[in-house]
Write an enzyme that holds these catalytic residues in place. Sequence first.
Site, PDB file in Angstrom:
ATOM      1  N   CYS A 132       0.815  -1.227   0.000  1.00 25.55           N
ATOM      2  CA  CYS A 132       0.000   0.000   0.000  1.00 25.55           C
ATOM      3  C   CYS A 132       0.848   1.277   0.000  1.00 25.55           C
ATOM      4  CB  CYS A 132      -0.936   0.000   1.199  1.00 25.55           C
ATOM      5  SG  CYS A 132      -0.212  -0.719   2.694  1.00 25.55           S
ATOM      6  N   HIS A 245      -3.233   6.247   4.346  1.00 26.41           N
ATOM      7  CA  HIS A 245      -1.835   6.433   4.734  1.00 26.41           C
ATOM      8  C   HIS A 245      -1.366   7.794   4.221  1.00 26.41           C
ATOM      9  CE1 HIS A 245      -1.943   2.280   5.715  1.00 26.41           C
ATOM     10  NE2 HIS A 245      -1.149   1.776   4.806  1.00 26.41           N
TER      11      HIS A 245
HETATM   12  P1  NAP Z   1      -8.182  -8.918   7.490  1.00 27.15           P
HETATM   13  O1  NAP Z   1      -9.150  -7.815   7.616  1.00 27.15           O
HETATM   14  O2  NAP Z   1      -7.610  -9.524   8.727  1.00 27.15           O
HETATM   15  O3  NAP Z   1      -8.864 -10.078   6.619  1.00 27.15           O
HETATM   16  C1  NAP Z   1      -8.224 -11.280   6.336  1.00 27.15           C
HETATM   17  C2  NAP Z   1      -9.066 -12.079   5.350  1.00 27.15           C
HETATM   18  O4  NAP Z   1      -8.354 -13.249   4.968  1.00 27.15           O
HETATM   19  C3  NAP Z   1     -10.379 -12.554   5.934  1.00 27.15           C
HETATM   20  O5  NAP Z   1     -11.343 -12.619   4.908  1.00 27.15           O
HETATM   21  C4  NAP Z   1     -10.016 -13.948   6.410  1.00 27.15           C
HETATM   22  O6  NAP Z   1     -11.137 -14.794   6.492  1.00 27.15           O
HETATM   23  C5  NAP Z   1      -9.120 -14.390   5.291  1.00 27.15           C
HETATM   24  N1  NAP Z   1      -8.222 -15.466   5.703  1.00 27.15           N
HETATM   25  C6  NAP Z   1      -7.277 -15.444   6.657  1.00 27.15           C
HETATM   26  N2  NAP Z   1      -6.659 -16.634   6.750  1.00 27.15           N
HETATM   27  C7  NAP Z   1      -7.232 -17.436   5.824  1.00 27.15           C
HETATM   28  C8  NAP Z   1      -7.037 -18.795   5.437  1.00 27.15           C
HETATM   29  N3  NAP Z   1      -6.125 -19.560   6.023  1.00 27.15           N
HETATM   30  N4  NAP Z   1      -7.813 -19.295   4.450  1.00 27.15           N
HETATM   31  C9  NAP Z   1      -8.748 -18.521   3.859  1.00 27.15           C
HETATM   32  N5  NAP Z   1      -8.980 -17.229   4.184  1.00 27.15           N
HETATM   33  C10 NAP Z   1      -8.225 -16.698   5.156  1.00 27.15           C
HETATM   34  O7  NAP Z   1      -6.940  -8.507   6.638  1.00 27.15           O
HETATM   35  P2  NAP Z   1      -6.853  -7.506   5.372  1.00 27.15           P
HETATM   36  O8  NAP Z   1      -6.429  -6.172   5.823  1.00 27.15           O
HETATM   37  O9  NAP Z   1      -8.079  -7.625   4.554  1.00 27.15           O
HETATM   38  O10 NAP Z   1      -5.589  -8.097   4.629  1.00 27.15           O
HETATM   39  C11 NAP Z   1      -5.544  -9.325   4.033  1.00 27.15           C
HETATM   40  C12 NAP Z   1      -4.189  -9.504   3.360  1.00 27.15           C
HETATM   41  O11 NAP Z   1      -4.063  -8.573   2.297  1.00 27.15           O
HETATM   42  C13 NAP Z   1      -2.993  -9.195   4.266  1.00 27.15           C
HETATM   43  O12 NAP Z   1      -2.548 -10.304   4.946  1.00 27.15           O
HETATM   44  C14 NAP Z   1      -1.956  -8.682   3.302  1.00 27.15           C
HETATM   45  O13 NAP Z   1      -1.201  -9.751   2.765  1.00 27.15           O
HETATM   46  C15 NAP Z   1      -2.772  -8.097   2.203  1.00 27.15           C
HETATM   47  N6  NAP Z   1      -2.765  -6.623   2.257  1.00 27.15           N
HETATM   48  C16 NAP Z   1      -2.060  -5.967   1.346  1.00 27.15           C
HETATM   49  C17 NAP Z   1      -2.044  -4.610   1.357  1.00 27.15           C
HETATM   50  C18 NAP Z   1      -1.207  -3.900   0.404  1.00 27.15           C
HETATM   51  O14 NAP Z   1      -0.294  -3.271   0.858  1.00 27.15           O
HETATM   52  N7  NAP Z   1      -1.480  -3.929  -0.869  1.00 27.15           N
HETATM   53  C19 NAP Z   1      -2.754  -3.891   2.292  1.00 27.15           C
HETATM   54  C20 NAP Z   1      -3.478  -4.574   3.239  1.00 27.15           C
HETATM   55  C21 NAP Z   1      -3.468  -5.969   3.203  1.00 27.15           C
HETATM   56  P3  NAP Z   1     -11.955 -15.076   7.869  1.00 27.15           P
HETATM   57  O15 NAP Z   1     -13.074 -14.061   7.897  1.00 27.15           O
HETATM   58  O16 NAP Z   1     -12.471 -16.452   7.654  1.00 27.15           O
HETATM   59  O17 NAP Z   1     -11.013 -14.942   8.999  1.00 27.15           O
HETATM   60  N1  12T Z   2       2.223  -5.450   7.553  1.00 28.85           N
HETATM   61  O1  12T Z   2       0.832  -6.389   2.047  1.00 28.85           O
HETATM   62  O2  12T Z   2       0.396  -3.877   8.645  1.00 28.85           O
HETATM   63  O3  12T Z   2       2.904  -6.338   2.628  1.00 28.85           O
HETATM   64  O4  12T Z   2      -0.092  -2.178   7.366  1.00 28.85           O
HETATM   65  C1  12T Z   2       0.423  -4.459   4.024  1.00 28.85           C
HETATM   66  C2  12T Z   2       0.089  -3.763   5.170  1.00 28.85           C
HETATM   67  C3  12T Z   2       1.938  -5.801   5.240  1.00 28.85           C
HETATM   68  C4  12T Z   2       1.724  -6.115   2.842  1.00 28.85           C
HETATM   69  C5  12T Z   2       0.310  -3.338   7.541  1.00 28.85           C
HETATM   70  C6  12T Z   2       1.619  -5.106   6.398  1.00 28.85           C
HETATM   71  C7  12T Z   2       1.343  -5.454   4.077  1.00 28.85           C
HETATM   72  C8  12T Z   2       0.690  -4.090   6.339  1.00 28.85           C
END
Ligand code: NAP
Ligand code: 12T
Length: 336
Positions: A132, A245
Amino acid sequence: MKKKSAYNVAVVGATGAVGTEMLRILEERKFPVDRVLPLASARSAGEDVSFNGQDITVKLLEKDSFAGIDIVLFSAGADTSKEFAPLAVDAGAIVVDNSSAWRMDSHVPLVVPEVNAHALEWHNGIIANPNCSTIQMVVALQPLHKAVCIKRVVVTTFQSVSGTGKDAMEELADQSRKLMSLQESKATVYPHHIAFNCLPHIDDFLPSGYTKEEMKMVNETQKIMEDAMIQVTATTVRVPVFVSHAESINIETKRRLTANEARAILSEAPGVQVYDDPSHQIYPLQIDVAGTDAVYVGRVREDESIANGLNLWVVADNLRKGAALNAVQIAEELIR
Ligand code: NAP
Ligand code: 12T
């Protein structure tokens, strides 16, 4: 990708902070969806999510989840992406992965459409969505780099808790309420209290003393801007803000650019909005930017300590341009 009138789209992590935004953005932008398949873990399989006014049941992510699916948007952490993205590709789908799992893999393009959409030409089934903080920085820097060549970047981030996910958003709300009413409150998601506090710590520390988040900004910027000569140093800070951010960015350039010239270039740049009128207290603010799509730039001024330098304040919605919107824009490029 084979042209169709509508596509079957799976969202892995559909119940999360980013996944929820992915469904909303597919809907808002009228992405040609035939069938949407929300996937998550056993914790929320069986729950409903809403898409185009319909309730759709979340299914458990399994090895054979991807039969008949054209596009999979992953946002469920790096471990899930490492295990399941190759299975989705084997099943014939194209993956846009929002985790850090594949970003620095030399066989995987790392794409911000405004900057390097051309990298989509050489994908092998997986396309990585950058971090991000990196996304919003390169959208603002690429047009300046094209004009005067950026030699060095010094960036400090002010990152919201939604970057960590839904649990962190609840923790900030809960700690804030408790501290305001003189109740005891605990830190669980972060190692310290985040309410009324700033933490100079995002993702794990490396032996060098930098965090992984800081090194993502270094390595991903060079890969997306396709220039290993750009020197980047970062300090990433978590702040008690829910969404968006902000970044304080200092650049040193080969050729000189005045602040006015920089504003003129940025006001023509794709995906950028210049919001810069200090005499009227106008500069981008995280609260205002939440829920919008652009990368906002303000506080543009010349760095008077060096010959060719600029300071910028850059703000974007981390769940939208920093994650879900960028992923959907990649999918739009793929079906064009
Ligand atoms: P979040 O709000 O904690 O949501 C996590 C999601 O992943 C929920 O839908 C969860 O399902 C699902 N999940 C977790 N473990 C799983 C598994 N073993 N099998 C299937 N589904 C699973 O987190 P978020 O902020 O949406 O972020 C999710 C991911 O996106 C992060 O870990 C990161 O890698 C990525 N991300 C990237 C950026 C970026 O910089 N581009 C920014 C933010 C996040 P449940 O409801 O069943 O728990
Ligand atoms: N730790 O996708 O915590 O590499 O803000 C994105 C957001 C990892 C990533 C955070 C993180 C990622 C966060």
